[in-house]
Design a protein around this motif. Structure first.
Motif, PDB file in Angstrom:
ATOM      1  N   LEU A 104       0.828  -1.203   0.000  1.00 20.10           N
ATOM      2  CA  LEU A 104       0.000   0.000   0.000  1.00 20.10           C
ATOM      3  C   LEU A 104       0.860   1.250   0.000  1.00 20.10           C
ATOM      4  CD1 LEU A 104      -3.020  -0.842   2.280  1.00 20.10           C
ATOM      5  CD2 LEU A 104      -2.891  -0.761  -0.185  1.00 20.10           C
ATOM      6  N   GLY A 105       2.021   1.135  -0.609  1.00 21.05           N
ATOM      7  CA  GLY A 105       2.858   2.313  -0.775  1.00 21.05           C
ATOM      8  C   GLY A 105       3.852   2.533   0.314  1.00 21.05           C
ATOM      9  N   TYR A 106       3.873   1.711   1.340  1.00 24.93           N
ATOM     10  CA  TYR A 106       4.791   1.893   2.438  1.00 24.93           C
ATOM     11  C   TYR A 106       5.911   0.862   2.326  1.00 24.93           C
ATOM     12  CZ  TYR A 106       0.655   4.231   4.262  1.00 24.93           C
ATOM     13  OH  TYR A 106      -0.439   5.033   4.422  1.00 24.93           O
ATOM     14  N   SER A 110      10.070   4.233   2.073  1.00 25.09           N
ATOM     15  CA  SER A 110       9.139   5.238   2.569  1.00 25.09           C
ATOM     16  C   SER A 110       9.483   5.662   3.981  1.00 25.09           C
ATOM     17  CB  SER A 110       7.701   4.707   2.525  1.00 25.09           C
ATOM     18  OG  SER A 110       7.411   3.996   3.700  1.00 25.09           O
ATOM     19  N   LEU A 111       8.971   6.826   4.351  1.00 29.74           N
ATOM     20  CA  LEU A 111       9.206   7.348   5.689  1.00 29.74           C
ATOM     21  C   LEU A 111       8.602   6.446   6.754  1.00 29.74           C
ATOM     22  CD1 LEU A 111      10.174   9.768   7.451  1.00 29.74           C
ATOM     23  CD2 LEU A 111       7.841  10.652   7.258  1.00 29.74           C
ATOM     24  N   ASN A 122      17.130  11.039   6.826  1.00 34.45           N
ATOM     25  CA  ASN A 122      17.069  12.037   5.755  1.00 34.45           C
ATOM     26  C   ASN A 122      15.625  12.292   5.320  1.00 34.45           C
ATOM     27  OD1 ASN A 122      19.827  12.557   5.579  1.00 34.45           O
ATOM     28  ND2 ASN A 122      20.183  10.861   4.165  1.00 34.45           N
ATOM     29  N   LEU A 123      14.840  11.210   5.207  1.00 32.82           N
ATOM     30  CA  LEU A 123      13.430  11.371   4.841  1.00 32.82           C
ATOM     31  C   LEU A 123      12.678  12.171   5.893  1.00 32.82           C
ATOM     32  CD1 LEU A 123      12.472   7.812   3.511  1.00 32.82           C
ATOM     33  CD2 LEU A 123      12.538   9.917   2.177  1.00 32.82           C
ATOM     34  N   ARG A 124      12.912  11.851   7.144  1.00 35.37           N
ATOM     35  CA  ARG A 124      12.235  12.542   8.239  1.00 35.37           C
ATOM     36  C   ARG A 124      12.594  14.029   8.241  1.00 35.37           C
ATOM     37  NH1 ARG A 124       8.554  11.305  12.635  1.00 35.37           N
ATOM     38  NH2 ARG A 124       8.740  13.071  14.033  1.00 35.37           N
ATOM     39  N   LYS A 125      13.872  14.325   8.077  1.00 34.87           N
ATOM     40  CA  LYS A 125      14.313  15.719   8.047  1.00 34.87           C
ATOM     41  C   LYS A 125      13.696  16.457   6.864  1.00 34.87           C
ATOM     42  CE  LYS A 125      18.493  18.558   7.868  1.00 34.87           C
ATOM     43  NZ  LYS A 125      19.987  18.544   7.777  1.00 34.87           N
ATOM     44  N   LEU A 126      13.664  15.786   5.714  1.00 40.03           N
ATOM     45  CA  LEU A 126      13.088  16.397   4.520  1.00 40.03           C
ATOM     46  C   LEU A 126      11.627  16.763   4.733  1.00 40.03           C
ATOM     47  CD1 LEU A 126      13.007  17.024   1.445  1.00 40.03           C
ATOM     48  CD2 LEU A 126      12.569  14.596   1.069  1.00 40.03           C
ATOM     49  N   LEU A 127      10.841  15.820   5.244  1.00 39.05           N
ATOM     50  CA  LEU A 127       9.419  16.074   5.420  1.00 39.05           C
ATOM     51  C   LEU A 127       9.165  17.103   6.517  1.00 39.05           C
ATOM     52  CD1 LEU A 127       6.772  15.043   4.203  1.00 39.05           C
ATOM     53  CD2 LEU A 127       6.622  13.403   6.063  1.00 39.05           C
ATOM     54  N   SER A 128       9.904  16.988   7.625  1.00 39.86           N
ATOM     55  CA  SER A 128       9.680  17.879   8.761  1.00 39.86           C
ATOM     56  C   SER A 128      10.113  19.309   8.475  1.00 39.86           C
ATOM     57  CB  SER A 128      10.427  17.356   9.996  1.00 39.86           C
ATOM     58  OG  SER A 128       9.968  16.076  10.360  1.00 39.86           O
ATOM     59  N   LEU A 297       6.737   9.352  -0.404  1.00 42.77           N
ATOM     60  CA  LEU A 297       6.326  10.420   0.503  1.00 42.77           C
ATOM     61  C   LEU A 297       4.914  10.893   0.185  1.00 42.77           C
ATOM     62  CD1 LEU A 297       9.602  12.541   0.728  1.00 42.77           C
ATOM     63  CD2 LEU A 297       8.543  11.245   2.576  1.00 42.77           C
ATOM     64  N   MET A 298       4.578  10.968  -1.099  1.00 45.81           N
ATOM     65  CA  MET A 298       3.241  11.398  -1.505  1.00 45.81           C
ATOM     66  C   MET A 298       2.174  10.426  -1.011  1.00 45.81           C
ATOM     67  SD  MET A 298       4.178  12.533  -5.400  1.00 45.81           S
ATOM     68  CE  MET A 298       2.492  12.652  -5.977  1.00 45.81           C
ATOM     69  N   LEU A 299       2.451   9.134  -1.113  1.00 43.23           N
ATOM     70  CA  LEU A 299       1.473   8.133  -0.699  1.00 43.23           C
ATOM     71  C   LEU A 299       1.260   8.162   0.813  1.00 43.23           C
ATOM     72  CD1 LEU A 299       2.439   5.160  -3.022  1.00 43.23           C
ATOM     73  CD2 LEU A 299       0.295   6.428  -3.032  1.00 43.23           C
ATOM     74  N   VAL A 300       2.347   8.297   1.551  1.00 46.27           N
ATOM     75  CA  VAL A 300       2.238   8.417   3.001  1.00 46.27           C
ATOM     76  C   VAL A 300       1.418   9.646   3.365  1.00 46.27           C
ATOM     77  CG1 VAL A 300       3.526   8.885   5.110  1.00 46.27           C
ATOM     78  CG2 VAL A 300       4.359   7.169   3.511  1.00 46.27           C
ATOM     79  N   PHE A 301       1.738  10.761   2.741  1.00 47.32           N
ATOM     80  CA  PHE A 301       1.052  12.025   2.996  1.00 47.32           C
ATOM     81  C   PHE A 301      -0.434  11.897   2.680  1.00 47.32           C
ATOM     82  CE2 PHE A 301      -0.049  16.402   1.493  1.00 47.32           C
ATOM     83  CZ  PHE A 301       0.125  17.052   2.694  1.00 47.32           C
ATOM     84  N   LEU A 302      -0.752  11.287   1.547  1.00 50.04           N
ATOM     85  CA  LEU A 302      -2.132  11.168   1.097  1.00 50.04           C
ATOM     86  C   LEU A 302      -2.972  10.331   2.055  1.00 50.04           C
ATOM     87  CD1 LEU A 302      -4.285  11.584  -1.118  1.00 50.04           C
ATOM     88  CD2 LEU A 302      -3.369   9.550  -2.246  1.00 50.04           C
ATOM     89  N   VAL A 303      -2.485   9.147   2.393  1.00 53.85           N
ATOM     90  CA  VAL A 303      -3.268   8.228   3.222  1.00 53.85           C
ATOM     91  C   VAL A 303      -3.298   8.666   4.682  1.00 53.85           C
ATOM     92  CG1 VAL A 303      -3.481   5.858   4.029  1.00 53.85           C
ATOM     93  CG2 VAL A 303      -2.825   6.310   1.659  1.00 53.85           C
ATOM     94  N   ALA A 304      -2.114   8.972   5.242  1.00 53.85           N
ATOM     95  CA  ALA A 304      -2.038   9.274   6.670  1.00 53.85           C
ATOM     96  C   ALA A 304      -2.743  10.587   7.008  1.00 53.85           C
ATOM     97  CB  ALA A 304      -0.576   9.334   7.112  1.00 53.85           C
ATOM     98  N   ALA A 305      -2.495  11.638   6.232  1.00 54.17           N
ATOM     99  CA  ALA A 305      -3.101  12.938   6.533  1.00 54.17           C
ATOM    100  C   ALA A 305      -4.612  12.892   6.391  1.00 54.17           C
ATOM    101  CB  ALA A 305      -2.508  14.011   5.618  1.00 54.17           C
ATOM    102  N   ASN A 306      -5.096  12.169   5.376  1.00 55.64           N
ATOM    103  CA  ASN A 306      -6.533  12.107   5.167  1.00 55.64           C
ATOM    104  C   ASN A 306      -7.219  11.329   6.287  1.00 55.64           C
ATOM    105  OD1 ASN A 306      -9.041  12.299   3.453  1.00 55.64           O
ATOM    106  ND2 ASN A 306      -8.816  10.092   3.531  1.00 55.64           N
ATOM    107  N   ASP A 307      -6.689  10.156   6.645  1.00 52.87           N
ATOM    108  CA  ASP A 307      -7.315   9.339   7.680  1.00 52.87           C
ATOM    109  C   ASP A 307      -7.398  10.078   9.007  1.00 52.87           C
ATOM    110  OD1 ASP A 307      -7.704   7.234   5.970  1.00 52.87           O
ATOM    111  OD2 ASP A 307      -5.916   6.129   6.580  1.00 52.87           O
ATOM    112  N   THR A 308      -6.303  10.752   9.373  1.00 56.55           N
ATOM    113  CA  THR A 308      -6.259  11.441  10.662  1.00 56.55           C
ATOM    114  C   THR A 308      -7.262  12.593  10.717  1.00 56.55           C
ATOM    115  OG1 THR A 308      -3.922  10.890  10.884  1.00 56.55           O
ATOM    116  CG2 THR A 308      -4.766  12.634  12.290  1.00 56.55           C
ATOM    117  N   SER A 309      -7.251  13.447   9.707  1.00 51.24           N
ATOM    118  CA  SER A 309      -8.098  14.641   9.727  1.00 51.24           C
ATOM    119  C   SER A 309      -9.562  14.302   9.555  1.00 51.24           C
ATOM    120  CB  SER A 309      -7.642  15.615   8.632  1.00 51.24           C
ATOM    121  OG  SER A 309      -6.288  15.969   8.802  1.00 51.24           O
ATOM    122  N   LEU A 310      -9.867  13.451   8.581  1.00 50.49           N
ATOM    123  CA  LEU A 310     -11.264  13.096   8.309  1.00 50.49           C
ATOM    124  C   LEU A 310     -11.924  12.486   9.538  1.00 50.49           C
ATOM    125  CD1 LEU A 310     -13.746  12.321   6.554  1.00 50.49           C
ATOM    126  CD2 LEU A 310     -12.492  10.269   5.875  1.00 50.49           C
ATOM    127  N   GLY A 311     -11.284  11.483  10.133  1.00 53.70           N
ATOM    128  CA  GLY A 311     -11.885  10.808  11.272  1.00 53.70           C
ATOM    129  C   GLY A 311     -12.084  11.729  12.459  1.00 53.70           C
TER     130      GLY A 311
END
Length: 506
Positions: A104-106, A110-111, A122-128, A297-311
């Motif tokens: 599922l993209g992870y 992936s981060l 490096n991934l964590r620093k980039l995203l943060s 990173l896009m897939l993580v952002f898409l799934v994780a951000a949506n699930d957290t905020s929507l719910g």
């Protein structure tokens, strides 16, 4: 023959149980059956987080389960969790290898699921630093969130005094926010541009399939032998979905590359997340910032951000509909601090402490993920005085901790006042961890709090709300990796008279 087989199985069960005690392993529910282990204990009608919470109440807050081939350390104690994420934080910084992650993209790039090491750091620093820092969120995408909240308000105005499927409205809203931040495109709503209609349809089908395929734990992760049976079809579905998502994300990357080539001189134009990441390909190590990394990173952002905020938005609105006195108190705070001549803005959220209390109390009662994403021990260690072997999966039941009557007074009651004077989610330590803790805590906390705060504040400010019918809103929880309502929220609303003039300007 049957008698000998039964005796053999019984001897195996007893020997395994005694061996665990001799090795000073955590309490292990008896019996652990051959092959399936303790899986027979968790296949119940109740949501998994409640089932595991009951097991912990019976056998202890530090519990060792054998889920098929997986050895799982289940924690529901703040002190034990603190021990894992402080003293043994590096030991538990790895992720286990599971199909849900890989298909599922992870994947390992992936981060979320990358092994702990230089690549992950490096991934964590980039995203943060480049995507989800407070500065980036304010300068790169605050107007997107504001625009989409206005679109949501207009949708509700068009359906005033009618029964509205709020979950559907919130889903369209959160996905539009994320896809616009990510790639500069919106795929939901009546005003979707004709030029992206086909692309929008592909995206909507892909997200619907993600919900169907990725809604639970894959049986192959605990019983690999099932791969040779009909369950192997599930793995093929995971793979097919990931290939479809990979193609879609690659198309978005190529589209943003073309856009950057056309508008390369326009430095003032708001850049998308993809454009920011693509710009780093020219400035940094191209091997690290290659397209594969950007897609993960896009897939993580898409799934994780949506699930957290929507719910969180849906649970919060459901709680407010069932507690009109708390809704009125939040509205009074907004009226006193903001007034009626302008809409709530993200910068106003610091002036609305009671609204923040509502959000934190919602996250306590209904954390977006009832379990933290699993960790895995990279070497032997001790937790709660027990020996934890290398390669043990760590599962933290944060729902159980945040609803424990030994920790929280009247834990089932919706009481935002319990968070008054609390600055942030982490001020309660390891008793309250909706965004995790330690090295692999969620980097999207600031974004989620902005989206939820702005949306909830705007809905309270602009509308009068009522339940559909006389009954209280059903708060039953579905079982899954994301804590969702069994019955999606439906509600009625009408514009507040004091806000009519301002609403007419949308």
């Amino acid at each position: 023959m049957l008698l000998y087989l039964i005796l053999l199985i019984a001897l195996y069960i007893v020997a395994t149980h005694l061996n665990n005690k001799i090795k000073n392993l955590p309490p292990n529910p008896f019996p652990a059956l051959p092959i399936v282990g303790h899986l027979y204990l968790i296949f119940k009608n109740k949501p998994l987080h409640r089932t595991l919470s009951q097991l912990s109440s019976k056998h202890g807050p530090v519990l060792l389960l054998n889920l098929g081939t997986r050895r799982v350390l289940l924690l529901s104690s703040p002190s034990a969790v603190e021990e894992c994420f402080t003293k043994s934080d590096v030991v538990f910084a790895n992720r286990p290898r599971i199909l849900l992650g890989e298909h599922l993209g992870y994947n390992s790039t992936s981060l979320v699921w990358s092994p702990y090491g230089s690549h992950w750091r490096n991934l964590r620093k980039l995203l943060s630093h480049d995507i989800l820092s407070n500065t980036s969120l304010q300068t790169l995408s605050c107007c997107i969130r504001k625009d989409e909240v206005r679109s949501l308000i207009q949708r509700l105005i068009n359906n005033q005094n009618q029964t509205v499927d709020m979950k559907s409205a919130f889903l369209d809203f959160t996905l539009n926010v994320i896809t616009r931040m990510m790639a500069g495109k919106r795929y939901f709503g009546d005003d979707v541009a004709a030029r992206v209609a086909e692309e929008a349809e592909r995206f909507r089908e892909m997200m619907a399939e993600t919900v169907r395929v990725g809604g639970g734990v894959n049986a192959l992760d605990v019983l690999p032998v099932l791969k040779w049976l009909a369950f192997g079809a599930a793995e093929r579905k995971f793979i097919a979905l990931q290939e479809k998502r990979d193609r879609f994300m690659q198309d978005l990357i190529e589209d943003n590359k073309r856009k950057m080539g056309i508008d390369h001189a326009n430095d003032r134009r708001m850049k998308t997340m993809v454009e920011v990441l693509l710009s780093l390909q020219d400035q940094s190590d191209a091997q690290f910032y290659k397209d594969e990394t950007i897609k993960s990173l896009m897939l993580v952002f898409l799934v994780a951000a949506n699930d957290t905020s929507l719910g969180t938005i849906e649970w919060a609105m459901s709680l407010l509909l069932n507690n009109p006195d708390i809704l009125e108190k939040a509205r009074s705070e907004i009226d006193n601090q903001i007034g009626f001549d302008r809409f709530v803005d993200e910068l106003d959220l610091t002036k609305l402490p009671y609204l923040r209390c509502i959000i934190l109390e919602t996250l306590r009662l209904y954390p977006a993920g009832p379990f933290l994403l699993p960790h895995e021990s990279s070497e032997e260690c001790t937790v709660g005085g027990f020996r934890i072997p290398r390669g043990t999966m760590l599962l933290v039941n944060i729902w159980a901790i945040q609803n424990d009557p030994k920790i929280w007074e009247n834990p089932t009651k919706f009481n935002p006042e319990r968070f008054e004077g609390i600055e942030g989610a982490r001020d309660h330590g390891f008793k309250f961890m909706p965004f995790g803790s330690g090295r692999r805590s969620c980097p999207g906390e600031a974004l989620s709090m902005r989206i939820v705060g702005l949306t909830l504040g705007s809905l309270i400010q602009c509308f009068e709300w009522e339940r559909v019918g006389e009954k209280m809103e059903d708060m039953a929880e579905a079982s899954g990796l994301v804590l969702a309502k069994v019955q999606p929220l439906q509600a009625k609303c009408r514009p507040r008279p004091a806000m009519l003039k301002l609403l007419s300007q949308i």
